[in-house]
Write an enzyme that holds these catalytic residues in place. Structure first.
Site, PDB file in Angstrom:
ATOM      1  CG  ASP A 216      -1.849   1.203   1.290  1.00  0.00           C
ATOM      2  OD1 ASP A 216      -2.476   1.127   0.126  1.00  0.00           O
ATOM      3  OD2 ASP A 216      -1.674   1.884   2.240  1.00  0.00           O
ATOM      4  CD  GLU A 282      -2.320   2.148  -3.509  1.00  0.00           C
ATOM      5  OE1 GLU A 282      -3.459   2.543  -3.696  1.00  0.00           O
ATOM      6  OE2 GLU A 282      -1.536   2.351  -2.362  1.00  0.00           O
TER       7      GLU A 282
END
Length: 535
Positions: A216, A282
């Site tokens: 993330d 990401e």
């Protein structure tokens, strides 16, 4: 021989995998009432119970959003304990059961890792609040003195992704940085304790048998060292032909060069385990070239390619994204990834116009995507043709809604419909009761049960498309050419021509055998908003 496979050895599983994203709260509520389940919130046993569905769909792996101990201010992306399971979702034993069952079904499991920030309930941050300015406890986060009279103004002008300033003041007068919600304080990755913590987290889950990590905010771990103000240009420049010139934003909070040393360390950890363990970033970078830096041979294995997701309905735009993406990752000796939807963006049938047109375009874009080299990432519910739901204000739960007043991401997170004619549509929980985000009243035709066996349904289309990908492109050469011929996207790979009609009139199909199409084709013509594979 594939360029990905110069030594003739089998390519690692992740290189051309189809990965299905499971948003854990919204996939399936599998625990019975009285055992922590039946609450209308998805959980780990629910995922395990539906693994045969994913195998039969034809995917190779699943990526599960955070299930760690968390106060759930951002639905799990605010982690209080990285090595335990939140009771809302189950137990560590439930993780072990899920991993064992997935591996029995030849499914790999990728788990979410959240290294940019912790929850404000994490023991480290609680210790930081209890400690004095300048203490070792505060040095794990980005605490700073404020500006202005008595330090009453934030240390710099950075904004939170969720709206408002990226700084919150604590009672002793210092401020802490949170690029997301106030409950998600950013870690200071210049502190070696932080890197050591996350190496331990990686090893904990690798030892339990996970196959990979989705990282993330992978581009956000390091901030520019001085935490200087962001320079914000007043107006975009225009070129001589009156087109707006793209100027890269000044982003001292994102994509700093030091972040790459973190991933070199992680790569060494991953490579020390058997079974082609992997990580996918990401990384919302501003250029394809900067994205490719995250996947150099000694860093992460993949990075999400958001260019495909953000491309308008245009043959020329699609062709440019394919060409640019493949070139960028080729320079890093990796393979591209492709994605149309995830838990943070509007579902793609809605982005493409909604209704029958949006669904037709969504199916066509999916079929074109599945023919491309590299990995494809699917978001739960897209195989059912789900659109973005207009969630009532009183039912919205996205933290960005509370900070900005904008609808936020709840509309793509509504729990899945599995069967039946009313909520919760077999999702789990009390029959007739709505799950944690209410489901629409008109979803009965969209359930898995309703679509199974209907050759015209989106679910059966996805099953055919994934089977065709496995049959046609497994082990195929990755060399790919993409171009736009008017409103027609043309992709050529491994002896197959992929065509997508982004125009408003039918166009002639290339000669050859139609292997699969996203809608019916007849008379040698490809209808608008339709794609086909031709050999």
């Amino acid at each position: 021989m594939s360029p990905a496979n110069p030594a003739g050895q089998a390519a690692p599983w992740w290189r051309d995998a189809v990965v299905y994203q499971v948003y854990v709260r919204s996939f399936a509520d599998g625990r019975p009432a009285g055992d922590g389940g039946g609450d209308g919130v998805g959980d780990l046993p629910g995922i395990t119970s539906r693994l045969p569905y994913l195998r039969d769909l034809g995917v190779d792996a699943l990526w599960i959003t955070p299930f760690y101990t968390s106060p759930q201010k951002d639905h799990g992306y605010d982690v209080a304990d990285y090595t335990d399971v939140d009771p809302l979702f189950g137990t560590l034993d439930d993780v072990d059961t899920l991993l064992a069952r997935a591996h029995e079904l030849d499914l790999r499991v990728i788990v979410d890792l959240v290294p940019n920030h912790t929850s404000d309930q994490h023991p480290w941050f609680q210790a930081a609040l209890a400690a004095a300015p300048g203490s070792p406890e505060r040095a794990r986060y980005l605490f700073r003195e404020g500006r202005g009279t008595d330090g009453a103004e934030p240390p710099n002008n950075w904004d939170s992704v969720f709206g408002g300033p990226a700084w919150t003041r604590v009672p002793d007068g210092q401020w802490y940085l949170h690029l997301f919600d106030t409950s998600q304080p950013d870690l200071d990755w210049r502190n070696p304790e932080v890197g050591d913590l996350f190496e331990g987290v990686l090893r904990f889950w690798l030892d339990r048998g996970v196959d990979g990590f989705r990282v993330d905010v992978a581009h956000g771990l390091y901030k520019e060292a001085t935490l200087r103000d962001q320079v914000r240009p007043e107006k975009p420049k225009k070129t001589a032909d009156s087109m707006v010139e793209r100027v890269l934003n000044d982003e001292p909070m994102w994509d700093q060069p030091e972040v790459h040393e973190v991933y070199r360390r992680w790569r060494r950890v991953l490579d020390s385990y058997p079974g082609d363990r992997m990580a996918v970033a990401e990384a919302w970078t501003q250029t394809a070239a900067s994205m490719a830096m995250f996947i150099r041979p000694d860093e992460l294995h993949q990075a999400f390619n958001f260019g495909w997701l953000g491309t308008p309905w245009s043959a020329a735009a699609f062709a440019d994204v394919v060409t640019d993406s493949i070139a960028a990752v080729g320079a890093a000796a990796s393979a591209p990834t492709w994605v149309l939807s995830n838990h943070d963006v509007e579902r793609h049938p809605t982005r493409y116009g909604g209704g029958p047109v949006g669904l037709a375009r969504g199916r066509a874009a999916t079929l074109a995507m599945l023919a491309l080299p590299g990995s494809a990432y699917l978001y739960q519910g897209e195989e059912l043709g789900l659109e973005q739901v207009d969630v009532a204000p009183e039912d919205r739960q996205d933290p960005s809604w509370f900070r900005t007043g904008q609808p936020g991401r709840d509309g793509c997170r509504v729990p899945l419909p599995w069967s039946g004619t009313r909520a919760p549509y077999g999702f789990g929980g009390v029959d007739g009761a709505q799950p944690w985000i209410p489901q629409p009243d008109d979803w009965a035709p969209l359930t898995v049960a309703a679509q199974t066996g209907d050759p015209d349904s989106t679910l059966e289309f996805y099953r055919r498309a994934l089977a065709a990908r496995a049959a046609v492109f497994a082990g195929a050469d990755e060399t790919t050419e993409a171009s736009a011929e008017g409103d027609l996207l043309v992709v050529r790979r491994a002896g197959v021509t992929v065509v997508l009609n982004a125009g408003t009139a039918p166009v002639p199909l290339p000669p050859g055998e139609v292997l699969i199409s996203s809608a019916a084709v007849a008379g040698g013509l490809l209808p608008p908003d339709t794609a086909a594979w031709i050999r």
